[in-house]
Design a protein around this motif. Structure first.
Motif, PDB file in Angstrom:
ATOM      1  N   LYS A  91      15.383   0.524  32.182  1.00 45.27           N
ATOM      2  CA  LYS A  91      16.766  -0.003  31.755  1.00 45.27           C
ATOM      3  C   LYS A  91      17.243  -1.092  32.945  1.00 45.27           C
ATOM      4  CE  LYS A  91      19.921   3.037  30.719  1.00 45.27           C
ATOM      5  NZ  LYS A  91      20.793   4.255  30.528  1.00 45.27           N
ATOM      6  N   ILE A  92      17.704  -2.026  32.365  1.00 46.50           N
ATOM      7  CA  ILE A  92      18.247  -3.199  33.233  1.00 46.50           C
ATOM      8  C   ILE A  92      19.173  -2.443  33.991  1.00 46.50           C
ATOM      9  CG2 ILE A  92      19.172  -5.432  33.403  1.00 46.50           C
ATOM     10  CD1 ILE A  92      16.518  -5.736  32.396  1.00 46.50           C
ATOM     11  N   ILE A  93      19.463  -2.564  35.381  1.00 48.37           N
ATOM     12  CA  ILE A  93      20.426  -2.005  36.129  1.00 48.37           C
ATOM     13  C   ILE A  93      21.006  -3.235  37.002  1.00 48.37           C
ATOM     14  CG2 ILE A  93      19.648   0.260  36.147  1.00 48.37           C
ATOM     15  CD1 ILE A  93      18.865  -0.255  39.230  1.00 48.37           C
ATOM     16  N   GLY A  97      19.785 -12.969  40.547  1.00 53.23           N
ATOM     17  CA  GLY A  97      19.361 -14.457  40.506  1.00 53.23           C
ATOM     18  C   GLY A  97      18.687 -14.391  39.180  1.00 53.23           C
ATOM     19  N   SER A  98      17.310 -15.053  39.281  1.00 52.64           N
ATOM     20  CA  SER A  98      16.467 -15.059  37.914  1.00 52.64           C
ATOM     21  C   SER A  98      15.672 -13.744  37.599  1.00 52.64           C
ATOM     22  CB  SER A  98      15.467 -16.332  37.994  1.00 52.64           C
ATOM     23  OG  SER A  98      14.717 -15.944  39.215  1.00 52.64           O
ATOM     24  N   LYS A  99      16.014 -12.970  38.422  1.00 48.63           N
ATOM     25  CA  LYS A  99      15.090 -11.494  38.211  1.00 48.63           C
ATOM     26  C   LYS A  99      16.136 -10.338  37.712  1.00 48.63           C
ATOM     27  CE  LYS A  99      11.293 -12.370  41.215  1.00 48.63           C
ATOM     28  NZ  LYS A  99      10.610 -11.754  42.316  1.00 48.63           N
ATOM     29  N   TYR A 100      15.599  -9.432  36.954  1.00 50.50           N
ATOM     30  CA  TYR A 100      16.291  -8.182  36.616  1.00 50.50           C
ATOM     31  C   TYR A 100      15.880  -7.015  37.350  1.00 50.50           C
ATOM     32  CZ  TYR A 100      17.682 -11.242  32.912  1.00 50.50           C
ATOM     33  OH  TYR A 100      18.211 -12.402  31.990  1.00 50.50           O
ATOM     34  N   LEU A 101      16.745  -6.279  37.828  1.00 50.34           N
ATOM     35  CA  LEU A 101      16.370  -4.932  38.508  1.00 50.34           C
ATOM     36  C   LEU A 101      16.261  -4.041  37.289  1.00 50.34           C
ATOM     37  CD1 LEU A 101      15.533  -3.721  41.163  1.00 50.34           C
ATOM     38  CD2 LEU A 101      18.088  -2.923  41.408  1.00 50.34           C
ATOM     39  N   VAL A 102      14.900  -3.300  37.236  1.00 52.19           N
ATOM     40  CA  VAL A 102      14.726  -2.497  36.052  1.00 52.19           C
ATOM     41  C   VAL A 102      14.593  -1.007  36.791  1.00 52.19           C
ATOM     42  CG1 VAL A 102      13.430  -1.644  34.099  1.00 52.19           C
ATOM     43  CG2 VAL A 102      13.678  -4.112  34.748  1.00 52.19           C
ATOM     44  N   LYS A 105      13.189   5.691  34.564  1.00 51.83           N
ATOM     45  CA  LYS A 105      13.751   7.284  34.442  1.00 51.83           C
ATOM     46  C   LYS A 105      12.500   7.863  34.869  1.00 51.83           C
ATOM     47  CE  LYS A 105      16.021  10.728  31.772  1.00 51.83           C
ATOM     48  NZ  LYS A 105      16.767  11.087  30.637  1.00 51.83           N
ATOM     49  N   SER A 106      11.364   7.749  34.434  1.00 53.00           N
ATOM     50  CA  SER A 106      10.139   8.635  34.322  1.00 53.00           C
ATOM     51  C   SER A 106       9.660   8.929  35.755  1.00 53.00           C
ATOM     52  CB  SER A 106       8.693   8.251  33.490  1.00 53.00           C
ATOM     53  OG  SER A 106       8.589   6.746  33.960  1.00 53.00           O
ATOM     54  N   SER A 107       9.872   7.954  36.686  1.00 54.10           N
ATOM     55  CA  SER A 107       9.457   7.797  38.084  1.00 54.10           C
ATOM     56  C   SER A 107      10.486   7.789  39.000  1.00 54.10           C
ATOM     57  CB  SER A 107       8.475   6.809  38.228  1.00 54.10           C
ATOM     58  OG  SER A 107       9.063   5.361  38.111  1.00 54.10           O
ATOM     59  N   SER A 108      11.949   7.542  38.572  1.00 59.17           N
ATOM     60  CA  SER A 108      13.038   7.141  39.523  1.00 59.17           C
ATOM     61  C   SER A 108      12.687   6.049  40.123  1.00 59.17           C
ATOM     62  CB  SER A 108      13.325   8.251  40.343  1.00 59.17           C
ATOM     63  OG  SER A 108      13.555   9.648  39.322  1.00 59.17           O
ATOM     64  N   GLU A 109      11.941   5.124  39.894  1.00 59.44           N
ATOM     65  CA  GLU A 109      11.687   3.803  40.683  1.00 59.44           C
ATOM     66  C   GLU A 109      12.615   2.492  40.040  1.00 59.44           C
ATOM     67  OE1 GLU A 109       7.219   3.214  41.950  1.00 59.44           O
ATOM     68  OE2 GLU A 109       7.106   4.201  39.963  1.00 59.44           O
ATOM     69  N   LYS A 110      12.786   1.606  41.026  1.00 63.37           N
ATOM     70  CA  LYS A 110      13.668   0.402  40.712  1.00 63.37           C
ATOM     71  C   LYS A 110      12.775  -0.775  40.938  1.00 63.37           C
ATOM     72  CE  LYS A 110      17.738   2.812  41.827  1.00 63.37           C
ATOM     73  NZ  LYS A 110      18.868   2.699  42.844  1.00 63.37           N
ATOM     74  N   LYS A 111      12.614  -1.618  40.201  1.00 65.33           N
ATOM     75  CA  LYS A 111      11.610  -3.006  40.497  1.00 65.33           C
ATOM     76  C   LYS A 111      12.490  -4.164  39.764  1.00 65.33           C
ATOM     77  CE  LYS A 111       6.921  -4.273  40.946  1.00 65.33           C
ATOM     78  NZ  LYS A 111       5.479  -3.720  40.784  1.00 65.33           N
TER      79      LYS A 111
END
Length: 134
Positions: A91-93, A97-102, A105-111
């Motif tokens: 999910k986009i959170i 800039g030109s990137k999206y932080l996603v 849920k399955s791993s609780s990671e953000k990238k």
């Protein structure tokens, strides 16, 4: 759904650490009405000798999703992010800039991902693709 040899598909992986991921593959032969051998496009044998092949039941295989061109994503929109040789549902959170932080849920990671590594999330339900992006 019946698949034919050579059909482009995606395989759902539900193993621990891979929940919510789909890997591109081709149908090799059909074993029965409920099982197929698939050959991954991106995953290779452990010894590197060639593409990885595995047997999957039909409930873990779906056709390759439609290519939907997206020029932007909104906050809270569900997307697929291409990473580690497969597509991962997140999910986009935030837009940075030109990137999206996603958020996954399955791993609780953000990238963070550039637009070209994201796609509109689609669900295969009752033989039809469903998606929220219009």
């Amino acid at each position: 759904m019946a698949f034919q040899r050579g059909d482009q598909v995606e395989v759902l992986n539900k193993e621990e650490g891979f929940e919510g991921s789909y890997f591109p593959a081709y149908i090799i032969p059909r074993i029965s009405n409920k099982e197929y051998i698939v050959q991954y496009k991106t995953l290779v044998q452990g010894d590197g000798s060639g593409p990885l092949r595995e047997v999957f039941s039909t409930d873990k295989i779906r056709p390759k999703p439609w290519d939907i061109v997206a020029t932007d994503f909104c906050l809270s929109e569900v997307v697929d992010a291409y990473d580690n040789d497969g597509w991962w549902v997140g999910k986009i959170i935030r837009k940075m800039g030109s990137k999206y932080l996603v958020y996954f849920k399955s791993s609780s990671e953000k990238k963070a991902y550039p637009l070209h590594w994201l796609r509109v999330h689609q669900e295969w339900k009752d033989g039809v693709w469903e998606y929220s992006k219009k």
